[in-house]
Design an enzyme around this catalytic site. Sequence first.
Site, mmCIF file in Angstrom:
data_model
loop_
_atom_site.group_PDB
_atom_site.id
_atom_site.type_symbol
_atom_site.label_atom_id
_atom_site.label_comp_id
_atom_site.label_asym_id
_atom_site.label_seq_id
_atom_site.Cartn_x
_atom_site.Cartn_y
_atom_site.Cartn_z
ATOM 1 N N ALA A 1 0.848 -1.192 0.000
ATOM 2 C CA ALA A 1 0.000 0.000 0.000
ATOM 3 C C ALA A 1 0.883 1.241 0.000
ATOM 4 C CB ALA A 1 -0.916 -0.012 1.217
ATOM 5 N N GLY B 1 0.319 -5.025 1.017
ATOM 6 C CA GLY B 1 -0.897 -5.054 0.222
ATOM 7 C C GLY B 1 -0.733 -5.809 -1.084
ATOM 8 N N GLU C 1 4.497 -5.224 7.511
ATOM 9 C CA GLU C 1 3.867 -4.062 8.149
ATOM 10 C C GLU C 1 4.407 -3.791 9.552
ATOM 11 O OE1 GLU C 1 0.888 -5.478 5.053
ATOM 12 O OE2 GLU C 1 2.267 -6.414 6.487
#
Length: 257
Positions: free
Chosen positions: A64, A108, A131
Amino acid sequence: MSDVIQLELQGRVALIRIHRPEAMNALNDAVMDGLRAALDQAEAHADIGCVVLTGSEKVFAAGADIAAMQHLDFAEAFSTDFITRNWERLRTFRKPVIAAVSGFALGGGCELAMMCDLVFASESARFGQPEIKIGTLPGAGGTQRLPRAVGKAMAMDLCLTGRLMDAQEALRAGLVSRVLPTDKLLEEALATAQKIASYSLPALMMMKETVNRSFESPLSEGIWYERRMLHATFALADQKEGMNAFLEKRAPHFQHK
């Protein structure tokens, strides 16, 4: 289609390419809205039976877009339905999808690949949910689909350490379907997609729905659903044609109805 999503029709296959090279194909609203529009078009197109989703040889999607969400607070993320509003379309897409992954599929990007039905990886592919390295956690299914794909122990390893998994390890773990030379990846993915798309489209859609059901229901419920879907195929003209062709020792001519 858009500047960041390219759509190309090849026979009964739609090739969708993420094209944001200046940002390592990072996933932002423009990418996800463009992907949703491409999927809508492919689903509405009666002559499309399968989709191949890919990036470039260097990167599938690096995750992302951090810059796009760095300043979000809870109220904004919650009120705007961050991720849910435009990431879920791939999950609800009813036709088969092959992810052709080369290079990095991180965060993502890894989650996007896991939403697909088959994952073909090049020898250079690298998967991960890093993440934790930026003080957060996966939010597009990484903590849910990854354990279902590779088991709890491996998912914990990847999520808690943020380490990357290469293509061969991903194949052994069950995250990917096939590992191919980089220069053969897209060719093999498209050939497989054409083969899939040659079969009865309603039967393919029922097959996908039934397999996906197994991840979200107890075994007894899944078996019952499978049985009902099997019964439903007997209403298809394609089932009659397929079985007749088998008995007559000829190739079937599916009408996709």
